[in-house]
Design a protein around this motif. Structure first.
Motif, PDB file in Angstrom:
ATOM      1  N   GLY A  17      10.920  32.676  12.592  1.00 12.27           N
ATOM      2  CA  GLY A  17      10.424  31.379  12.662  1.00 12.27           C
ATOM      3  C   GLY A  17      11.676  30.702  13.563  1.00 12.27           C
ATOM      4  N   ASP A  18      11.325  29.928  14.501  1.00 11.23           N
ATOM      5  CA  ASP A  18      11.985  28.921  15.204  1.00 11.23           C
ATOM      6  C   ASP A  18      13.405  28.548  14.398  1.00 11.23           C
ATOM      7  OD1 ASP A  18      12.965  29.002  18.002  1.00 11.23           O
ATOM      8  OD2 ASP A  18      12.269  26.839  17.740  1.00 11.23           O
ATOM      9  N   PRO A  19      13.261  27.900  13.395  1.00 12.62           N
ATOM     10  CA  PRO A  19      14.151  27.096  12.765  1.00 12.62           C
ATOM     11  C   PRO A  19      15.196  28.085  11.935  1.00 12.62           C
ATOM     12  CG  PRO A  19      12.313  26.119  11.760  1.00 12.62           C
ATOM     13  CD  PRO A  19      12.006  27.477  12.691  1.00 12.62           C
ATOM     14  N   ALA A  20      15.028  29.151  11.978  1.00  7.71           N
ATOM     15  CA  ALA A  20      16.154  30.204  11.176  1.00  7.71           C
ATOM     16  C   ALA A  20      16.996  30.766  12.275  1.00  7.71           C
ATOM     17  CB  ALA A  20      14.951  31.349  10.790  1.00  7.71           C
ATOM     18  N   VAL A  21      17.073  30.209  13.372  1.00  9.37           N
ATOM     19  CA  VAL A  21      17.659  31.050  14.369  1.00  9.37           C
ATOM     20  C   VAL A  21      18.608  29.379  15.136  1.00  9.37           C
ATOM     21  CG1 VAL A  21      18.241  32.371  16.310  1.00  9.37           C
ATOM     22  CG2 VAL A  21      16.665  32.730  14.834  1.00  9.37           C
ATOM     23  N   GLY A  45      25.799  33.000  17.404  1.00  9.81           N
ATOM     24  CA  GLY A  45      24.594  32.241  16.964  1.00  9.81           C
ATOM     25  C   GLY A  45      24.726  32.308  15.584  1.00  9.81           C
ATOM     26  N   VAL A  46      23.803  31.728  14.926  1.00 13.91           N
ATOM     27  CA  VAL A  46      23.760  31.872  13.313  1.00 13.91           C
ATOM     28  C   VAL A  46      22.078  31.973  13.128  1.00 13.91           C
ATOM     29  CG1 VAL A  46      24.193  30.526  11.248  1.00 13.91           C
ATOM     30  CG2 VAL A  46      25.670  30.045  13.131  1.00 13.91           C
ATOM     31  N   VAL A  47      22.169  32.881  12.024  1.00 13.88           N
ATOM     32  CA  VAL A  47      20.559  32.913  11.679  1.00 13.88           C
ATOM     33  C   VAL A  47      20.471  32.637   9.954  1.00 13.88           C
ATOM     34  CG1 VAL A  47      21.007  35.595  11.526  1.00 13.88           C
ATOM     35  CG2 VAL A  47      18.654  34.666  11.364  1.00 13.88           C
ATOM     36  N   TYR A  48      19.551  32.452   9.635  1.00 14.02           N
ATOM     37  CA  TYR A  48      19.434  31.637   8.206  1.00 14.02           C
ATOM     38  C   TYR A  48      18.281  32.382   7.542  1.00 14.02           C
ATOM     39  CZ  TYR A  48      21.904  27.704  10.237  1.00 14.02           C
ATOM     40  OH  TYR A  48      22.943  27.171  10.948  1.00 14.02           O
ATOM     41  N   PRO A  49      18.295  33.697   6.972  1.00 17.94           N
ATOM     42  CA  PRO A  49      17.235  34.222   6.341  1.00 17.94           C
ATOM     43  C   PRO A  49      16.964  33.578   5.020  1.00 17.94           C
ATOM     44  CG  PRO A  49      19.546  35.285   5.643  1.00 17.94           C
ATOM     45  CD  PRO A  49      19.638  34.088   6.677  1.00 17.94           C
ATOM     46  N   GLY A  89      31.782  36.428  18.925  1.00 17.96           N
ATOM     47  CA  GLY A  89      30.536  37.160  19.420  1.00 17.96           C
ATOM     48  C   GLY A  89      29.494  37.650  18.382  1.00 17.96           C
ATOM     49  N   CYS A  90      29.981  37.759  17.374  1.00 17.95           N
ATOM     50  CA  CYS A  90      29.260  38.447  16.263  1.00 17.95           C
ATOM     51  C   CYS A  90      28.076  37.224  16.107  1.00 17.95           C
ATOM     52  CB  CYS A  90      29.903  38.443  14.692  1.00 17.95           C
ATOM     53  SG  CYS A  90      31.072  39.849  14.824  1.00 17.95           S
ATOM     54  N   THR A  91      26.820  37.761  15.424  1.00 20.54           N
ATOM     55  CA  THR A  91      25.941  36.666  15.025  1.00 20.54           C
ATOM     56  C   THR A  91      26.143  36.490  13.454  1.00 20.54           C
ATOM     57  OG1 THR A  91      24.147  37.159  16.569  1.00 20.54           O
ATOM     58  CG2 THR A  91      23.372  36.330  14.526  1.00 20.54           C
ATOM     59  N   ILE A  92      26.367  35.433  13.118  1.00 18.42           N
ATOM     60  CA  ILE A  92      26.537  34.863  11.846  1.00 18.42           C
ATOM     61  C   ILE A  92      25.088  35.094  10.988  1.00 18.42           C
ATOM     62  CG2 ILE A  92      27.252  33.401   9.796  1.00 18.42           C
ATOM     63  CD1 ILE A  92      29.746  32.887  11.576  1.00 18.42           C
ATOM     64  N   VAL A  93      25.250  35.727   9.911  1.00 16.83           N
ATOM     65  CA  VAL A  93      24.098  35.617   8.627  1.00 16.83           C
ATOM     66  C   VAL A  93      24.517  34.863   7.683  1.00 16.83           C
ATOM     67  CG1 VAL A  93      22.584  37.020   7.411  1.00 16.83           C
ATOM     68  CG2 VAL A  93      23.586  38.113   9.524  1.00 16.83           C
ATOM     69  N   ASP A  94      24.035  33.670   7.770  1.00 15.06           N
ATOM     70  CA  ASP A  94      24.189  32.287   6.669  1.00 15.06           C
ATOM     71  C   ASP A  94      23.390  33.015   5.461  1.00 15.06           C
ATOM     72  OD1 ASP A  94      24.913  30.624   5.233  1.00 15.06           O
ATOM     73  OD2 ASP A  94      25.463  29.124   6.579  1.00 15.06           O
ATOM     74  N   VAL A  95      23.744  33.730   4.745  1.00 11.94           N
ATOM     75  CA  VAL A  95      22.672  34.309   3.820  1.00 11.94           C
ATOM     76  C   VAL A  95      22.466  33.183   2.683  1.00 11.94           C
ATOM     77  CG1 VAL A  95      22.357  36.201   2.073  1.00 11.94           C
ATOM     78  CG2 VAL A  95      23.852  36.574   3.822  1.00 11.94           C
TER      79      VAL A  95
END
Ligand SMILES: Cc1cc2nc3c(=O)[nH]c(=O)nc-3n(C[C@H](O)[C@H](O)[C@H](O)COP(=O)(O)OP(=O)(O)OC[C@H]3O[C@@H](n4cnc5c(N)ncnc54)[C@H](O)[C@@H]3O)c2cc1C
Length: 502
Positions: A17-21, A45-49, A89-95
């Motif tokens: 879903g869009d808001p997760a990225v 970028g940041v992704v929010y699982p 350059g990493c993508t952050i997974v903000d768990v």
């Protein structure tokens, strides 16, 4: 950023879903910022699982696109990295941003199961809502810091449950290849002892996920301590820097014999002063580091010693603890120099109350005042271990004072003492806006690390900027870690270079 990044983010958006990225400039800058001397490290970028399944999806897509990830739980690792990834350059997974639920609190067996975003304050508040029958050990760092991130970074506190990994039990981890592992008893589907039987069946794998980059932790079991009716903190102030050796020799038997059940803090003057005062540039004519005579003046003004020793007793009532306090007064009284400060007096002092709070499992933001000691907000932690032997303690003190002074920095330390070893927390506080000062701090950290290694003392928790150098000092260990990395994360997707593991 790899050329495949736009396609990676498009697939992530489709899957979660869009808001997760979030790849906005503001977010990238915010997550890239840290307090270290080596500069910011901007993620792609940041992704929010929102679930473990989301984390698995992210890891699978990252493998497909060869996109490096960096995971964090609350990203409050001040002085060690904050939210910054190991590499730009990493993508952050903000768990922890969306996975922040306390899933269970078992009040009979005294444990909780939590997601990565659960903070010390959140757990304190929830236990309070339930009547404060139980307590969780906390750090003296940000109350918004997370229990999972702190445990995975080998963080620790001060109460009898100070050892955060020791008091954790059972992890859920998404490995670098996307598999889901539940450690120890959790490996049996439906196991009812996952968070109470620590060692499980076969090799003990939990430790592999501390200070490493083999997996993303999505759940953790933590043990809670029944809150005793009475907690009494004690303080003993010592007047001179050189008293350190005697203090350490006095503290060691108290811990070896378990007379004092908390850890015992031995806090330097500036570590306490820095929570309430800023660097007195006007009094030094703009000079750094702080001259000893000004330091002595400041401690007279704030009525603190060169060293403050603190710890706590836990028991059924204040009266029950009195004999223990009397015994302790006699013990430290032998030095002829220690000044006793009671629990009540300590409660009225901003500097000392921090200790009462942390010995009681109460999160506090009072110690964060240290981050304002110098303008520019730079902070870098140096953490070597120290044997609990007075003669060695004064050698360490002399070594650190000499090197820090040489590079224009103050000796701002807290020794958190167990029976055999003390965590020697050195805070290097500096102006991060001044590039020259940043270079001095980098050189200083390297000089400290080299001097301590030569004397036989490695570092434990290390800021991002120096993790690869710390690993390079070790023998065989780096190669074994690299083998494990290939087995669990064959494409090297997770936090490349974290703690020097490639
Ligand atoms: C004044 C002051 C006092 C402090 N006192 C203490 C103290 O008493 N004790 C102490 O231990 N620290 C202390 N700290 C340091 C630090 O602020 C805390 O340890 C803080 O809780 C750690 O940050 P976090 O919990 O947000 O972890 P995070 O920043 O979320 O995580 C720490 C690291 O662990 C890894 N990680 C996090 N989550 C995951 C995951 N789900 N899967 C895989 N890897 C992950 C990441 O690489 C991350 O960088 C102090 C700091 C300050 C400023």
């Amino acid at each position: 950023m790899t050329q495949l990044a736009p396609a990676f983010f498009a697939d992530l958006r489709r899957a979660l879903g869009d808001p997760a990225v979030d790849t906005s400039e503001e977010t990238i800058a915010r997550y890239g910022r840290n307090l270290l001397p080596g500069g910011d490290r901007r993620p792609a970028g940041v992704v929010y699982p929102a679930s473990t399944a989301d984390v698995q999806t992210i890891v699978r897509l990252a493998n497909q696109y060869c996109m490096p990830l960096y995971s964090l739980s609350t990203g409050e690792n001040s002085g060690l990295g904050l939210k910054s990834p190991t590499r730009s350059g990493c993508t952050i997974v903000d768990v922890g941003a969306r996975m922040n639920r306390i899933l269970e609190i078992d009040e009979t067996l005294c444990f909780a199961e939590i997601e990565p975003g659960v903070t010390y304050q959140q757990m304190y508040d929830e236990l309070g809502r339930r009547g404060h029958q139980l307590m969780l050990d906390t750090t003296s760092g940000p109350p918004t810091g997370g229990i999972v991130g702190n445990t995975l970074d080998k963080g620790a506190g001060y109460t009898p449950y100070f050892d955060h990994f020791g008091m954790s039990c059972g992890l859920e981890v998404v490995l670098g290849d996307g598999r889901l592992l539940r450690t120890a008893d959790g490996a049996l589907p439906g196991a009812r002892t996952w968070h109470i039987a620590k060692y499980g069946y076969g090799p003990f794998l939990d430790g592999l996920f501390l200070q490493s980059n083999f997996g993303i932790v999505t759940r953790l079991g933590v043990w809670l301590m029944p809150r005793p009716p009475a907690i009494r903190t004690f303080f003993f102030l010592f007047p001179d820097d050189e008293d350190f050796a005697e203090i350490i020799d006095l503290v060691r038997p108290l811990k070896l014999n378990n007379v004092v059940p908390s850890l015992i803090k031995v806090t330097s003057d500036l570590y306490g002063l820095g929570t309430v005062a800023t660097y007195p540039f006007a009094r030094t004519g703009g000079r750094t580091p702080l001259p000893d005579e000004v330091r002595r003046e400041m401690r007279r003004e704030h009525d603190i010693g060169a060293w403050c020793v603190s710890g706590a007793f836990y028991g059924a009532s204040d009266e029950a603890l009195l004999p223990l306090l009397e015994r302790l007064k006699m013990h430290f009284g032998r030095s002829g120099k220690a000044r006793y400060v009671s629990h009540e007096e300590g409660h009225n002092s901003h500097i000392l109350k921090i200790h009462s709070d942390t010995f009681s499992g109460r999160p506090t933001d009072s110690e964060l005042g240290l981050l304002n000691w110098r303008p520019g907000g730079g902070a870098c932690w140096f953490l070597p271990p120290m044997p609990m032997v007075g003669a060695i303690a004064n050698q360490h003190q002399a070594l650190s004072r000499r090197i820090l002074r040489e590079y224009g920095l103050e000796y701002i330390t807290e020794y958190v003492c167990g029976p055999r070893m003390s965590r020697a927390l050195h805070l290097m506080l500096f102006n991060r806006q001044d590039p020259q000062e940043c270079q001095q701090v980098i050189a200083c950290y390297r000089a400290l690390m080299a001097a301590y290694a030569q004397a036989g003392y490695p570092v434990s928790r290390v800021p991002l900027d120096f993790q690869e150098e710390a690993m390079a000092r070790l023998e065989t260990f780096p190669a074994v870690c690299a083998d494990l990395k290939r087995a669990l994360d064959p494409n090297g997707i997770l936090s490349p270079g974290r703690y020097g593991i490639e």
